[in-house]
Scaffold this motif. Structure first.
Motif, PDB file in Angstrom:
ATOM      1  N   LEU A  28     -34.500   7.041 -19.207  1.00  0.00           N
ATOM      2  CA  LEU A  28     -35.782   7.512 -18.705  1.00  0.00           C
ATOM      3  C   LEU A  28     -36.632   6.344 -18.203  1.00  0.00           C
ATOM      4  CD1 LEU A  28     -37.584  10.062 -18.403  1.00  0.00           C
ATOM      5  CD2 LEU A  28     -38.562   9.441 -20.612  1.00  0.00           C
ATOM      6  N   VAL A  29     -36.699   5.281 -18.983  1.00  0.00           N
ATOM      7  CA  VAL A  29     -37.468   4.098 -18.582  1.00  0.00           C
ATOM      8  C   VAL A  29     -36.854   3.459 -17.344  1.00  0.00           C
ATOM      9  CG1 VAL A  29     -38.095   1.752 -19.309  1.00  0.00           C
ATOM     10  CG2 VAL A  29     -38.442   3.669 -20.861  1.00  0.00           C
ATOM     11  N   LEU A  30     -35.536   3.396 -17.269  1.00  0.00           N
ATOM     12  CA  LEU A  30     -34.875   2.832 -16.089  1.00  0.00           C
ATOM     13  C   LEU A  30     -35.214   3.632 -14.837  1.00  0.00           C
ATOM     14  CD1 LEU A  30     -32.865   0.790 -14.868  1.00  0.00           C
ATOM     15  CD2 LEU A  30     -31.059   2.435 -15.390  1.00  0.00           C
ATOM     16  N   GLY A  31     -35.159   4.944 -14.933  1.00  0.00           N
ATOM     17  CA  GLY A  31     -35.508   5.782 -13.787  1.00  0.00           C
ATOM     18  C   GLY A  31     -36.944   5.586 -13.347  1.00  0.00           C
ATOM     19  N   LEU A  32     -37.860   5.505 -14.305  1.00  0.00           N
ATOM     20  CA  LEU A  32     -39.264   5.284 -13.975  1.00  0.00           C
ATOM     21  C   LEU A  32     -39.489   3.893 -13.388  1.00  0.00           C
ATOM     22  CD1 LEU A  32     -40.944   6.988 -17.056  1.00  0.00           C
ATOM     23  CD2 LEU A  32     -40.854   7.833 -14.701  1.00  0.00           C
ATOM     24  N   MET A  33     -38.764   2.902 -13.894  1.00  0.00           N
ATOM     25  CA  MET A  33     -38.881   1.552 -13.333  1.00  0.00           C
ATOM     26  C   MET A  33     -38.423   1.523 -11.883  1.00  0.00           C
ATOM     27  SD  MET A  33     -37.576  -0.919 -16.440  1.00  0.00           S
ATOM     28  CE  MET A  33     -37.043  -2.162 -15.310  1.00  0.00           C
ATOM     29  N   ILE A  34     -37.326   2.184 -11.582  1.00  0.00           N
ATOM     30  CA  ILE A  34     -36.813   2.200 -10.208  1.00  0.00           C
ATOM     31  C   ILE A  34     -37.806   2.877  -9.279  1.00  0.00           C
ATOM     32  CG2 ILE A  34     -35.015   3.194  -8.744  1.00  0.00           C
ATOM     33  CD1 ILE A  34     -33.050   2.603 -11.023  1.00  0.00           C
ATOM     34  N   ILE A  35     -38.437   3.933  -9.745  1.00  0.00           N
ATOM     35  CA  ILE A  35     -39.376   4.663  -8.896  1.00  0.00           C
ATOM     36  C   ILE A  35     -40.681   3.884  -8.700  1.00  0.00           C
ATOM     37  CG2 ILE A  35     -40.824   6.722  -8.748  1.00  0.00           C
ATOM     38  CD1 ILE A  35     -38.547   8.272 -10.086  1.00  0.00           C
ATOM     39  N   PHE A  36     -41.264   3.360  -9.768  1.00  0.00           N
ATOM     40  CA  PHE A  36     -42.626   2.859  -9.699  1.00  0.00           C
ATOM     41  C   PHE A  36     -42.782   1.338  -9.637  1.00  0.00           C
ATOM     42  CE2 PHE A  36     -43.214   7.041 -11.754  1.00  0.00           C
ATOM     43  CZ  PHE A  36     -43.973   7.617 -10.754  1.00  0.00           C
ATOM     44  N   TRP A  37     -41.781   0.572 -10.026  1.00  0.00           N
ATOM     45  CA  TRP A  37     -41.929  -0.877 -10.038  1.00  0.00           C
ATOM     46  C   TRP A  37     -41.536  -1.432  -8.676  1.00  0.00           C
ATOM     47  CZ3 TRP A  37     -38.892  -4.609 -13.734  1.00  0.00           C
ATOM     48  CH2 TRP A  37     -39.515  -5.846 -13.758  1.00  0.00           C
ATOM     49  N   ALA A  38     -42.546  -1.811  -7.896  1.00  0.00           N
ATOM     50  CA  ALA A  38     -42.319  -2.233  -6.510  1.00  0.00           C
ATOM     51  C   ALA A  38     -41.613  -3.584  -6.423  1.00  0.00           C
ATOM     52  CB  ALA A  38     -43.642  -2.297  -5.768  1.00  0.00           C
ATOM     53  N   LEU A  40     -39.221  -4.679  -8.275  1.00  0.00           N
ATOM     54  CA  LEU A  40     -37.842  -4.631  -8.747  1.00  0.00           C
ATOM     55  C   LEU A  40     -36.932  -4.987  -7.577  1.00  0.00           C
ATOM     56  CD1 LEU A  40     -36.288  -3.815 -11.368  1.00  0.00           C
ATOM     57  CD2 LEU A  40     -35.940  -1.616 -10.316  1.00  0.00           C
ATOM     58  N   PRO A  41     -36.039  -5.967  -7.744  1.00  0.00           N
ATOM     59  CA  PRO A  41     -35.249  -6.450  -6.602  1.00  0.00           C
ATOM     60  C   PRO A  41     -34.112  -5.502  -6.194  1.00  0.00           C
ATOM     61  CG  PRO A  41     -34.652  -7.653  -8.565  1.00  0.00           C
ATOM     62  CD  PRO A  41     -35.786  -6.746  -8.946  1.00  0.00           C
ATOM     63  N   LEU A  42     -34.485  -4.381  -5.601  1.00  0.00           N
ATOM     64  CA  LEU A  42     -33.505  -3.453  -5.045  1.00  0.00           C
ATOM     65  C   LEU A  42     -33.711  -3.407  -3.535  1.00  0.00           C
ATOM     66  CD1 LEU A  42     -33.637  -0.439  -7.514  1.00  0.00           C
ATOM     67  CD2 LEU A  42     -31.822  -2.102  -7.273  1.00  0.00           C
ATOM     68  N   ASP A  43     -32.646  -3.511  -2.812  1.00  0.00           N
ATOM     69  CA  ASP A  43     -32.727  -3.507  -1.357  1.00  0.00           C
ATOM     70  C   ASP A  43     -32.593  -2.075  -0.843  1.00  0.00           C
ATOM     71  OD1 ASP A  43     -33.297  -5.313   0.542  1.00  0.00           O
ATOM     72  OD2 ASP A  43     -31.239  -5.948   0.917  1.00  0.00           O
ATOM     73  N   MET A  44     -33.609  -1.252  -1.107  1.00  0.00           N
ATOM     74  CA  MET A  44     -33.582   0.153  -0.717  1.00  0.00           C
ATOM     75  C   MET A  44     -34.934   0.542  -0.137  1.00  0.00           C
ATOM     76  SD  MET A  44     -32.138   2.118  -4.020  1.00  0.00           S
ATOM     77  CE  MET A  44     -30.500   1.986  -4.602  1.00  0.00           C
ATOM     78  N   PRO A  45     -34.925   1.475   0.802  1.00  0.00           N
ATOM     79  CA  PRO A  45     -36.210   2.047   1.227  1.00  0.00           C
ATOM     80  C   PRO A  45     -36.816   2.875   0.086  1.00  0.00           C
ATOM     81  CG  PRO A  45     -34.455   2.634   2.759  1.00  0.00           C
ATOM     82  CD  PRO A  45     -33.820   1.942   1.607  1.00  0.00           C
ATOM     83  N   GLN A  46     -38.099   3.159   0.189  1.00  0.00           N
ATOM     84  CA  GLN A  46     -38.823   3.839  -0.895  1.00  0.00           C
ATOM     85  C   GLN A  46     -38.256   5.223  -1.191  1.00  0.00           C
ATOM     86  OE1 GLN A  46     -41.114   2.368  -2.804  1.00  0.00           O
ATOM     87  NE2 GLN A  46     -41.237   4.207  -4.064  1.00  0.00           N
ATOM     88  N   TYR A  47     -37.878   5.992  -0.165  1.00  0.00           N
ATOM     89  CA  TYR A  47     -37.369   7.348  -0.432  1.00  0.00           C
ATOM     90  C   TYR A  47     -36.044   7.302  -1.186  1.00  0.00           C
ATOM     91  CZ  TYR A  47     -33.926   7.115   3.378  1.00  0.00           C
ATOM     92  OH  TYR A  47     -32.859   6.785   4.172  1.00  0.00           O
ATOM     93  N   GLN A  48     -35.217   6.275  -0.936  1.00  0.00           N
ATOM     94  CA  GLN A  48     -33.967   6.151  -1.686  1.00  0.00           C
ATOM     95  C   GLN A  48     -34.232   5.763  -3.144  1.00  0.00           C
ATOM     96  OE1 GLN A  48     -31.476   3.394   0.431  1.00  0.00           O
ATOM     97  NE2 GLN A  48     -30.721   4.978   1.833  1.00  0.00           N
ATOM     98  N   ARG A  49     -35.258   4.963  -3.366  1.00  0.00           N
ATOM     99  CA  ARG A  49     -35.621   4.610  -4.742  1.00  0.00           C
ATOM    100  C   ARG A  49     -36.078   5.851  -5.498  1.00  0.00           C
ATOM    101  NH1 ARG A  49     -37.410  -1.334  -4.976  1.00  0.00           N
ATOM    102  NH2 ARG A  49     -38.432  -0.721  -6.907  1.00  0.00           N
ATOM    103  N   TRP A  50     -36.862   6.718  -4.825  1.00  0.00           N
ATOM    104  CA  TRP A  50     -37.302   7.960  -5.477  1.00  0.00           C
ATOM    105  C   TRP A  50     -36.119   8.843  -5.837  1.00  0.00           C
ATOM    106  CZ3 TRP A  50     -41.526   9.223  -1.353  1.00  0.00           C
ATOM    107  CH2 TRP A  50     -42.640   8.426  -1.575  1.00  0.00           C
ATOM    108  N   ILE A  51     -35.187   8.981  -4.908  1.00  0.00           N
ATOM    109  CA  ILE A  51     -34.008   9.822  -5.153  1.00  0.00           C
ATOM    110  C   ILE A  51     -33.159   9.240  -6.281  1.00  0.00           C
ATOM    111  CG2 ILE A  51     -31.842  10.647  -4.155  1.00  0.00           C
ATOM    112  CD1 ILE A  51     -33.342  10.847  -1.463  1.00  0.00           C
ATOM    113  N   PHE A  52     -32.892   7.936  -6.221  1.00  0.00           N
ATOM    114  CA  PHE A  52     -32.070   7.279  -7.235  1.00  0.00           C
ATOM    115  C   PHE A  52     -32.733   7.351  -8.609  1.00  0.00           C
ATOM    116  CE2 PHE A  52     -30.337   3.115  -8.990  1.00  0.00           C
ATOM    117  CZ  PHE A  52     -29.143   3.676  -9.380  1.00  0.00           C
TER     118      PHE A  52
END
Length: 75
Positions: A28-38, A40-52
């Motif tokens: 749960l925390v990982l999912g929330l981190m991916i969505i809300f923590w800007a 976080l070093p992920l090379d994804m557009p924002q909509y993909q972060r929301w989906i993931f």
């Protein structure tokens, strides 16, 4: 005196319950981190972060619901 007809859970079952609850919180925390923590070093557009992040949160909820589901031999 009150009598309690419920069986006490085995040590193995209690350990798996605690481990499952910890996994639920971690996912749960990982999912929330991916969505809300800007930052976080992920090379994804924002909509993909929301989906993931949403998929990870749904997965955590499914795991938790299966954890709480009563097995037929425990009734």
């Amino acid at each position: 005196m009150l009598q309690n007809n419920k069986k006490q859970k085995s040590l193995n079952r209690r350990f798996l319950l605690i481990l499952g609850a910890a996994a639920f919180v971690c996912f749960l925390v990982l999912g929330l981190m991916i969505i809300f923590w800007a930052k976080l070093p992920l090379d994804m557009p924002q909509y993909q972060r929301w989906i993931f992040g949403g998929v990870i949160i749904i997965y955590s909820i499914v795991r938790f619901s299966r954890l709480l589901k009563k097995e037929p031999d425990e009734e």
